[in-house]
Motif scaffolding. Structure first.
Motif, PDB file in Angstrom:
ATOM      1  N   LYS A  33       0.840  -1.203   0.000  1.00 45.66           N
ATOM      2  CA  LYS A  33       0.000   0.000   0.000  1.00 45.66           C
ATOM      3  C   LYS A  33       0.879   1.258   0.000  1.00 45.66           C
ATOM      4  N   GLU A  34       1.910   1.283   0.868  1.00 50.47           N
ATOM      5  CA  GLU A  34       2.821   2.438   0.939  1.00 50.47           C
ATOM      6  C   GLU A  34       3.514   2.690  -0.397  1.00 50.47           C
ATOM      7  N   GLU A  35       3.832   1.611  -1.111  1.00 47.43           N
ATOM      8  CA  GLU A  35       4.529   1.718  -2.396  1.00 47.43           C
ATOM      9  C   GLU A  35       3.551   1.916  -3.559  1.00 47.43           C
ATOM     10  N   LYS A  36       2.268   2.077  -3.229  1.00 46.25           N
ATOM     11  CA  LYS A  36       1.209   2.328  -4.222  1.00 46.25           C
ATOM     12  C   LYS A  36       1.056   1.189  -5.231  1.00 46.25           C
ATOM     13  N   ILE A  37       1.239  -0.031  -4.732  1.00 43.51           N
ATOM     14  CA  ILE A  37       1.043  -1.225  -5.554  1.00 43.51           C
ATOM     15  C   ILE A  37      -0.403  -1.666  -5.365  1.00 43.51           C
ATOM     16  N   SER A  38      -1.134  -1.766  -6.473  1.00 46.89           N
ATOM     17  CA  SER A  38      -2.562  -2.034  -6.366  1.00 46.89           C
ATOM     18  C   SER A  38      -2.967  -3.428  -6.857  1.00 46.89           C
ATOM     19  N   LYS A  39      -1.999  -4.171  -7.415  1.00 45.18           N
ATOM     20  CA  LYS A  39      -2.311  -5.530  -7.867  1.00 45.18           C
ATOM     21  C   LYS A  39      -1.109  -6.426  -7.619  1.00 45.18           C
ATOM     22  N   ILE A  40      -1.392  -7.639  -7.158  1.00 45.76           N
ATOM     23  CA  ILE A  40      -0.349  -8.636  -6.975  1.00 45.76           C
ATOM     24  C   ILE A  40      -0.788  -9.942  -7.629  1.00 45.76           C
ATOM     25  N   ILE A  41       0.101 -10.496  -8.432  1.00 49.51           N
ATOM     26  CA  ILE A  41      -0.131 -11.794  -9.081  1.00 49.51           C
ATOM     27  C   ILE A  41       0.840 -12.762  -8.423  1.00 49.51           C
ATOM     28  N   ILE A  42       0.312 -13.854  -7.892  1.00 42.66           N
ATOM     29  CA  ILE A  42       1.159 -14.809  -7.164  1.00 42.66           C
ATOM     30  C   ILE A  42       1.078 -16.177  -7.813  1.00 42.66           C
ATOM     31  N   GLN A  43       2.213 -16.647  -8.314  1.00 38.83           N
ATOM     32  CA  GLN A  43       2.347 -17.989  -8.853  1.00 38.83           C
ATOM     33  C   GLN A  43       3.029 -18.795  -7.757  1.00 38.83           C
ATOM     34  N   TYR A  44       2.279 -19.695  -7.096  1.00 40.75           N
ATOM     35  CA  TYR A  44       2.779 -20.372  -5.901  1.00 40.75           C
ATOM     36  C   TYR A  44       3.283 -21.797  -6.139  1.00 40.75           C
ATOM     37  N   GLY A  45       3.363 -22.223  -7.382  1.00 40.67           N
ATOM     38  CA  GLY A  45       3.975 -23.516  -7.702  1.00 40.67           C
ATOM     39  C   GLY A  45       3.286 -24.691  -7.052  1.00 40.67           C
ATOM     40  N   ARG A  46       4.098 -25.569  -6.462  1.00 38.89           N
ATOM     41  CA  ARG A  46       3.572 -26.781  -5.834  1.00 38.89           C
ATOM     42  C   ARG A  46       3.322 -26.606  -4.335  1.00 38.89           C
ATOM     43  N   GLY A  47       3.423 -25.357  -3.885  1.00 36.52           N
ATOM     44  CA  GLY A  47       3.254 -25.063  -2.460  1.00 36.52           C
ATOM     45  C   GLY A  47       1.819 -24.761  -2.083  1.00 36.52           C
ATOM     46  N   LYS A  48       1.699 -24.197  -0.892  1.00 42.40           N
ATOM     47  CA  LYS A  48       0.404 -23.865  -0.317  1.00 42.40           C
ATOM     48  C   LYS A  48      -0.188 -22.638  -1.001  1.00 42.40           C
ATOM     49  N   LYS A  49      -1.495 -22.705  -1.309  1.00 38.71           N
ATOM     50  CA  LYS A  49      -2.178 -21.569  -1.930  1.00 38.71           C
ATOM     51  C   LYS A  49      -2.192 -20.396  -0.951  1.00 38.71           C
ATOM     52  N   PRO A  50      -1.825 -19.206  -1.421  1.00 42.36           N
ATOM     53  CA  PRO A  50      -1.804 -18.046  -0.525  1.00 42.36           C
ATOM     54  C   PRO A  50      -3.184 -17.716   0.028  1.00 42.36           C
ATOM     55  N   ASN A  51      -3.203 -17.306   1.280  1.00 43.49           N
ATOM     56  CA  ASN A  51      -4.436 -16.887   1.932  1.00 43.49           C
ATOM     57  C   ASN A  51      -4.502 -15.363   1.842  1.00 43.49           C
ATOM     58  N   LEU A  52      -4.835 -14.901   0.666  1.00 41.19           N
ATOM     59  CA  LEU A  52      -4.845 -13.478   0.381  1.00 41.19           C
ATOM     60  C   LEU A  52      -6.061 -13.213  -0.502  1.00 41.19           C
ATOM     61  N   ALA A  53      -6.878 -12.261  -0.094  1.00 45.11           N
ATOM     62  CA  ALA A  53      -8.107 -11.987  -0.839  1.00 45.11           C
ATOM     63  C   ALA A  53      -8.080 -10.576  -1.413  1.00 45.11           C
ATOM     64  N   ASN A  54      -8.883 -10.364  -2.441  1.00 43.48           N
ATOM     65  CA  ASN A  54      -9.059  -9.027  -2.996  1.00 43.48           C
ATOM     66  C   ASN A  54      -9.591  -8.090  -1.920  1.00 43.48           C
ATOM     67  N   SER A  55      -9.166  -6.839  -2.001  1.00 46.25           N
ATOM     68  CA  SER A  55      -9.707  -5.813  -1.119  1.00 46.25           C
ATOM     69  C   SER A  55      -9.874  -4.552  -1.953  1.00 46.25           C
TER      70      SER A  55
END
Length: 163
Positions: A33-55
């Motif tokens: 938020k401080e860096e004014k980043i408004s979108k994040i795309i996460i490619q998590y491979g074979r790991g755990k799905k990120p627990n991150l929701a749109n806001s």
């Protein structure tokens, strides 16, 4: 309206849950938020799905693997990548600002050497999961040097020497 600042996080085809845990953290989201980043795309491979929701402040896109991630590199302003040579080279070929996150739990790998070489040449910043949030804060003031074609050839030669 201002352009969206997009961060692409990639762990490649492996599992790097420590990196994903940091990306999920409230502290990391605050820096986005401080860096004014408004979108994040996460490619998590074979790991755990990120627990991150749109806001209202952050658009979130996640996936494990897909055939072609070229569009994700292309549309991003900053790439946060595991230290896999292929992912680093692709980000550099797209002339993207790059933060390389070294998996310091892997023993006897060449990741730290690769990341430090790219940082020494001002092509990327390198860190570990524990220092990623602080590194993200410094990325906006870091003078990234674009890797042009002859440098890319030297980079490939360097990779051959460490792999």
């Amino acid at each position: 309206m201002a352009m969206k600042q997009v961060v692409f996080v990639t762990v490649g085809t492996t599992k790097f849950d420590k990196l994903i845990q940091v990306v999920e953290s409230e502290e990391f989201k605050k820096v986005l938020k401080e860096e004014k980043i408004s979108k994040i795309i996460i490619q998590y491979g074979r790991g755990k799905k990120p627990n991150l929701a749109n806001s209202s402040e952050l658009e979130v896109e996640t996936y494990s693997l897909k055939e072609d991630i070229t569009d994700d590199f292309r549309c991003s302003d900053l790439v946060i990548s595991h230290a896999g040579a292929g992912s680093c080279l692709e980000a550099l070929e797209w002339k993207k600002r790059l933060i390389i996150v070294v998996n310091n739990q892997l023993m006897g790998n060449h990741q730290m050497e690769l990341a430090k070489k790219l940082q020494a040449n001002y092509n990327a910043l390198c860190c570990t999961p524990n220092t990623l949030t602080e590194t993200l804060k410094s990325a906006s003031s870091f003078k990234f040097r674009v890797l042009d074609s002859p440098q890319t050839l030297n980079f490939v030669k360097f990779l051959d020497s460490v792999v």
